[in-house]
Design an enzyme around this catalytic site. Structure first.
Site, PDB file in Angstrom:
ATOM      1  N   ARG A 142       1.010  -1.283  -0.038  1.00  0.00           N
ATOM      2  CA  ARG A 142       0.064   0.066   0.065  1.00  0.00           C
ATOM      3  C   ARG A 142       0.918   1.251   0.117  1.00  0.00           C
ATOM      4  O   ARG A 142       0.265   2.281  -0.089  1.00  0.00           O
ATOM      5  CB  ARG A 142      -0.947   0.082   1.371  1.00  0.00           C
ATOM      6  CG  ARG A 142      -2.025  -0.981   1.125  1.00  0.00           C
ATOM      7  CD  ARG A 142      -2.931  -0.917   2.605  1.00  0.00           C
ATOM      8  NE  ARG A 142      -3.914   0.045   2.403  1.00  0.00           N
ATOM      9  CZ  ARG A 142      -5.167  -0.523   2.332  1.00  0.00           C
ATOM     10  NH1 ARG A 142      -5.417  -1.608   2.007  1.00  0.00           N
ATOM     11  NH2 ARG A 142      -6.100   0.312   2.253  1.00  0.00           N
ATOM     12  N   TYR A 145       0.889   4.245  -2.354  1.00  0.00           N
ATOM     13  CA  TYR A 145      -0.299   5.252  -2.377  1.00  0.00           C
ATOM     14  C   TYR A 145      -0.164   5.984  -1.109  1.00  0.00           C
ATOM     15  O   TYR A 145      -0.099   7.100  -1.194  1.00  0.00           O
ATOM     16  CB  TYR A 145      -1.650   4.528  -2.384  1.00  0.00           C
ATOM     17  CG  TYR A 145      -2.861   5.216  -2.386  1.00  0.00           C
ATOM     18  CD1 TYR A 145      -3.332   5.999  -3.415  1.00  0.00           C
ATOM     19  CD2 TYR A 145      -3.463   5.513  -0.904  1.00  0.00           C
ATOM     20  CE1 TYR A 145      -4.422   6.596  -3.335  1.00  0.00           C
ATOM     21  CE2 TYR A 145      -4.767   6.071  -0.899  1.00  0.00           C
ATOM     22  CZ  TYR A 145      -5.251   6.922  -2.037  1.00  0.00           C
ATOM     23  OH  TYR A 145      -6.340   7.576  -1.977  1.00  0.00           O
ATOM     24  N   ASP A 273      -3.846  -4.267   5.456  1.00  0.00           N
ATOM     25  CA  ASP A 273      -5.308  -3.829   5.538  1.00  0.00           C
ATOM     26  C   ASP A 273      -5.414  -3.118   6.639  1.00  0.00           C
ATOM     27  O   ASP A 273      -5.357  -3.928   7.875  1.00  0.00           O
ATOM     28  CB  ASP A 273      -6.054  -5.023   5.182  1.00  0.00           C
ATOM     29  CG  ASP A 273      -7.507  -4.468   4.607  1.00  0.00           C
ATOM     30  OD1 ASP A 273      -7.893  -4.590   3.359  1.00  0.00           O
ATOM     31  OD2 ASP A 273      -8.418  -3.874   5.470  1.00  0.00           O
TER      32      ASP A 273
HETATM   33  P1  NAD Z   1     -10.809   7.753  -9.128  1.00  0.00           P
HETATM   34  O1  NAD Z   1      -9.853   6.624  -9.348  1.00  0.00           O
HETATM   35  O2  NAD Z   1     -12.252   7.686  -9.489  1.00  0.00           O
HETATM   36  O3  NAD Z   1     -10.390   9.154  -9.636  1.00  0.00           O
HETATM   37  C1  NAD Z   1      -9.067   9.388  -9.820  1.00  0.00           C
HETATM   38  C2  NAD Z   1      -8.929  10.076 -11.229  1.00  0.00           C
HETATM   39  O4  NAD Z   1      -7.611  10.510 -11.462  1.00  0.00           O
HETATM   40  C3  NAD Z   1      -9.400   9.185 -12.300  1.00  0.00           C
HETATM   41  O5  NAD Z   1     -10.434   9.828 -13.318  1.00  0.00           O
HETATM   42  C4  NAD Z   1      -8.056   8.936 -12.981  1.00  0.00           C
HETATM   43  O6  NAD Z   1      -8.305   8.506 -14.503  1.00  0.00           O
HETATM   44  C5  NAD Z   1      -7.198  10.149 -12.715  1.00  0.00           C
HETATM   45  N1  NAD Z   1      -5.793   9.905 -12.989  1.00  0.00           N
HETATM   46  C6  NAD Z   1      -5.253   8.922 -12.450  1.00  0.00           C
HETATM   47  N2  NAD Z   1      -3.675   9.106 -12.405  1.00  0.00           N
HETATM   48  C7  NAD Z   1      -3.673  10.292 -13.217  1.00  0.00           C
HETATM   49  C8  NAD Z   1      -2.538  11.009 -14.033  1.00  0.00           C
HETATM   50  N3  NAD Z   1      -1.383  10.466 -13.750  1.00  0.00           N
HETATM   51  N4  NAD Z   1      -2.856  12.034 -14.517  1.00  0.00           N
HETATM   52  C9  NAD Z   1      -4.179  12.651 -14.726  1.00  0.00           C
HETATM   53  N5  NAD Z   1      -5.324  11.867 -14.276  1.00  0.00           N
HETATM   54  C10 NAD Z   1      -4.894  10.780 -13.589  1.00  0.00           C
HETATM   55  O7  NAD Z   1     -11.012   7.953  -7.622  1.00  0.00           O
HETATM   56  P2  NAD Z   1     -11.710   9.066  -6.493  1.00  0.00           P
HETATM   57  O8  NAD Z   1     -12.226   8.381  -5.718  1.00  0.00           O
HETATM   58  O9  NAD Z   1     -12.623   9.843  -7.278  1.00  0.00           O
HETATM   59  O10 NAD Z   1     -10.694   9.901  -5.860  1.00  0.00           O
HETATM   60  C11 NAD Z   1     -10.088  11.045  -6.195  1.00  0.00           C
HETATM   61  C12 NAD Z   1      -9.176  11.640  -5.366  1.00  0.00           C
HETATM   62  O11 NAD Z   1      -9.561  11.493  -3.964  1.00  0.00           O
HETATM   63  C13 NAD Z   1      -7.890  10.879  -5.234  1.00  0.00           C
HETATM   64  O12 NAD Z   1      -6.828  11.657  -5.347  1.00  0.00           O
HETATM   65  C14 NAD Z   1      -7.977   9.994  -4.300  1.00  0.00           C
HETATM   66  O13 NAD Z   1      -6.730   9.551  -3.637  1.00  0.00           O
HETATM   67  C15 NAD Z   1      -8.717  10.758  -3.224  1.00  0.00           C
HETATM   68  N6  NAD Z   1      -9.297  10.005  -2.085  1.00  0.00           N
HETATM   69  C16 NAD Z   1     -10.559   9.487  -2.369  1.00  0.00           C
HETATM   70  C17 NAD Z   1     -11.132   8.701  -1.343  1.00  0.00           C
HETATM   71  C18 NAD Z   1     -12.368   8.260  -1.625  1.00  0.00           C
HETATM   72  O14 NAD Z   1     -12.831   7.282  -0.972  1.00  0.00           O
HETATM   73  N7  NAD Z   1     -13.229   8.291  -2.970  1.00  0.00           N
HETATM   74  C19 NAD Z   1     -10.567   8.572  -0.180  1.00  0.00           C
HETATM   75  C20 NAD Z   1      -9.267   9.162   0.052  1.00  0.00           C
HETATM   76  C21 NAD Z   1      -8.761  10.131  -0.813  1.00  0.00           C
HETATM   77  N1  UDP Z   2     -12.818  -5.440   1.094  1.00  0.00           N
HETATM   78  C1  UDP Z   2     -13.760  -6.608   1.215  1.00  0.00           C
HETATM   79  N2  UDP Z   2     -14.125  -7.097   0.143  1.00  0.00           N
HETATM   80  C2  UDP Z   2     -14.107  -6.444  -1.124  1.00  0.00           C
HETATM   81  C3  UDP Z   2     -13.241  -5.305  -1.121  1.00  0.00           C
HETATM   82  C4  UDP Z   2     -12.636  -4.968  -0.069  1.00  0.00           C
HETATM   83  O1  UDP Z   2     -13.703  -7.155   2.455  1.00  0.00           O
HETATM   84  O2  UDP Z   2     -14.543  -7.191  -2.340  1.00  0.00           O
HETATM   85  C5  UDP Z   2     -12.481  -4.713   2.654  1.00  0.00           C
HETATM   86  C6  UDP Z   2     -10.974  -4.482   2.497  1.00  0.00           C
HETATM   87  O3  UDP Z   2     -10.024  -5.559   2.919  1.00  0.00           O
HETATM   88  C7  UDP Z   2     -10.837  -3.387   3.466  1.00  0.00           C
HETATM   89  C8  UDP Z   2     -12.495  -2.616   3.517  1.00  0.00           C
HETATM   90  O4  UDP Z   2     -13.002  -3.474   2.619  1.00  0.00           O
HETATM   91  O5  UDP Z   2     -10.797  -3.920   4.892  1.00  0.00           O
HETATM   92  C9  UDP Z   2     -12.104  -1.368   2.572  1.00  0.00           C
HETATM   93  O6  UDP Z   2     -11.659  -1.654   1.180  1.00  0.00           O
HETATM   94  P1  UDP Z   2     -11.401  -0.656   0.115  1.00  0.00           P
HETATM   95  O7  UDP Z   2     -10.625  -1.151  -0.953  1.00  0.00           O
HETATM   96  O8  UDP Z   2     -12.748  -0.033  -0.125  1.00  0.00           O
HETATM   97  O9  UDP Z   2     -10.629   0.733   0.684  1.00  0.00           O
HETATM   98  P2  UDP Z   2      -9.472   0.803   1.716  1.00  0.00           P
HETATM   99  O10 UDP Z   2     -10.295   1.489   2.964  1.00  0.00           O
HETATM  100  O11 UDP Z   2      -8.792  -0.518   2.183  1.00  0.00           O
HETATM  101  O12 UDP Z   2      -8.462   1.870   1.175  1.00  0.00           O
END
Ligand code: NAD
Ligand code: UDP
Length: 320
Positions: A142, A145, A273
């Site tokens: 992980r 990221y 995880d």
């Molecule tokens: P997502 O994967 O749907 O969106 C990410 C977008 O970034 C995609 O459209 C992808 O094509 C684009 N992308 C990836 N690499 C790129 C690059 N090198 N250049 C240009 N575009 C690129 O995910 P999301 O859930 O919409 O997440 C958006 C942001 O929010 C991310 O930065 C993510 O880390 C952050 N975030 C989301 C969550 C969540 O639960 N949704 C939680 C924590 C942080």
């Molecule tokens: N998870 C699961 N089954 C799935 C996908 C995810 O049990 O099909 C679990 C995963 O192991 C984690 C939690 O659900 O404990 C949330 O996973 P997710 O990938 O949504 O995001 P994370 O919070 O781990 O980044």
């Protein structure tokens, strides 16, 4: 004068809804994406809008445009996708941050970073407060990221200290909702798609690990409020819904709401995880006057509706 706003990752799950919200408000939106996990379908209804522009671009490379505000969302967010090409994930977070901060410096734009609860790793402080430094494995699967996002935060605060940039850092906790990709791989989309197709629901580990799920619209509202705070509000600020569930509880709620005949099965727990996750959102409440308004059942009903349409369309296409 309309504001010119750049959204990187604008064709993704959160980015596409942010594009919609800012257009509704009257801003000009430049959506930049390389379509790694996002898709043009998420924004196709916006194409042709006089204040919307879509550009294919990878944020690992410099971008020369003129903007007033930048929302930096580009980065795959689902573990399956960010682990697919981990080197590219770190590059996207780190080179992407450097390029977007450079752009903000040249144009004197305000810049918001979509950081993550993953900066806390497998947290030993619960719920997580912003002053907790986290418990992150620097060499695990992980890490591309987690450490990429941590380094991006470092860069944001160094640009703020060194160049007086106007920065806004949000630490986003698990968020779900319509426009998630059906093969996104995150837990909510997996469980809902499995339930709708009466396939086995795959719990990784014993399902006792916890997450706190925030609905998309609440989260995007927090992003916009954060961008609009006074310049001395830099964050980091946690945003998410503090209602915590075990993954097993989530599976049971999804089965109940879909009326599915799916069975729950257990699969191995992936390495590192996190065992528990829940945001302390006191800062978001005091500095953004924000708290989530949509609770899990209501949000899941809307999400299930969205995925039902996808399943229906796929079935219709396969019979044609
Ligand atoms: P997502 O994967 O749907 O969106 C990410 C977008 O970034 C995609 O459209 C992808 O094509 C684009 N992308 C990836 N690499 C790129 C690059 N090198 N250049 C240009 N575009 C690129 O995910 P999301 O859930 O919409 O997440 C958006 C942001 O929010 C991310 O930065 C993510 O880390 C952050 N975030 C989301 C969550 C969540 O639960 N949704 C939680 C924590 C942080
Ligand atoms: N998870 C699961 N089954 C799935 C996908 C995810 O049990 O099909 C679990 C995963 O192991 C984690 C939690 O659900 O404990 C949330 O996973 P997710 O990938 O949504 O995001 P994370 O919070 O781990 O980044």
């Amino acid at each position: 004068m309309n504001k010119r706003i750049l959204i990187t990752g604008g064709a993704g799950f959160l980015g596409s809804h942010l594009c919609e919200r800012l257009l509704q408000r009257g801003d000009e939106v430049l959506c930049v994406d390389n379509y790694f996990t996002g898709t043009r379908r998420n924004v196709e209804h916006l194409i042709g809008h006089p204040r919307f522009e879509l550009m294919r671009h990878d944020v690992c490379f410099p971008l020369y445009v003129e903007v007033d505000e930048i929302y930096n969302l580009a980065c795959p967010a689902s573990p399956v996708h960010y682990q697919h090409d981990p080197v590219q994930t770190t590059k996207t977070s780190v080179h992407g941050a450097i390029n977007m901060l450079g752009l903000a410096k040249r144009t004197n734009a305000k810049i918001l970073q979509a950081s993550t609860s993953e900066v806390y790793g497998d947290p030993v402080v619960h719920p997580q407060t912003e002053d907790y430094w986290g418990n992150v494995n620097p060499i695990g699967i992980r890490s591309c990221y987690d450490e990429g996002k941590r380094c991006a935060e470092t860069l944001f605060f160094d640009y703020w200290r060194q160049h007086n940039l106007r920065i806004k850092v949000l630490r986003i906790f698990n968020t779900y909702g319509p426009s998630m990709h059906p093969n996104d791989g995150r837990v909510v989309s997996n469980f809902v798609m499995q339930a709708l197709q009466n396939q086995d629901i795959t719990i990784y580990g014993d399902g006792s690990q916890t997450r706190s799920f925030c609905y998309r619209d609440d989260l995007v509202e927090a992003m916009i409020r954060m961008m609009d705070t006074p310049d001395d509000v830099t964050g980091p600020i946690n945003v998410g819904n503090p209602n915590e569930f075990t993954i097993r509880e989530l599976a049971e709620i999804v089965i109940e709401l879909t009326g599915s005949s799916s069975k729950i099965i257990n699969k191995p727990l992936p390495q590192d995880d996190p065992t528990q996750r829940k945001p302390d959102i006191s800062k978001a409440t005091s500095e953004l006057s924000w708290s989530p308004t949509v609770q899990i059942r209501e949000g899941l009903v809307k999400t299930i509706e969205y995925f039902e349409n996808i399943v229906r369309n796929e079935a219709a296409e396969s019979t044609n």
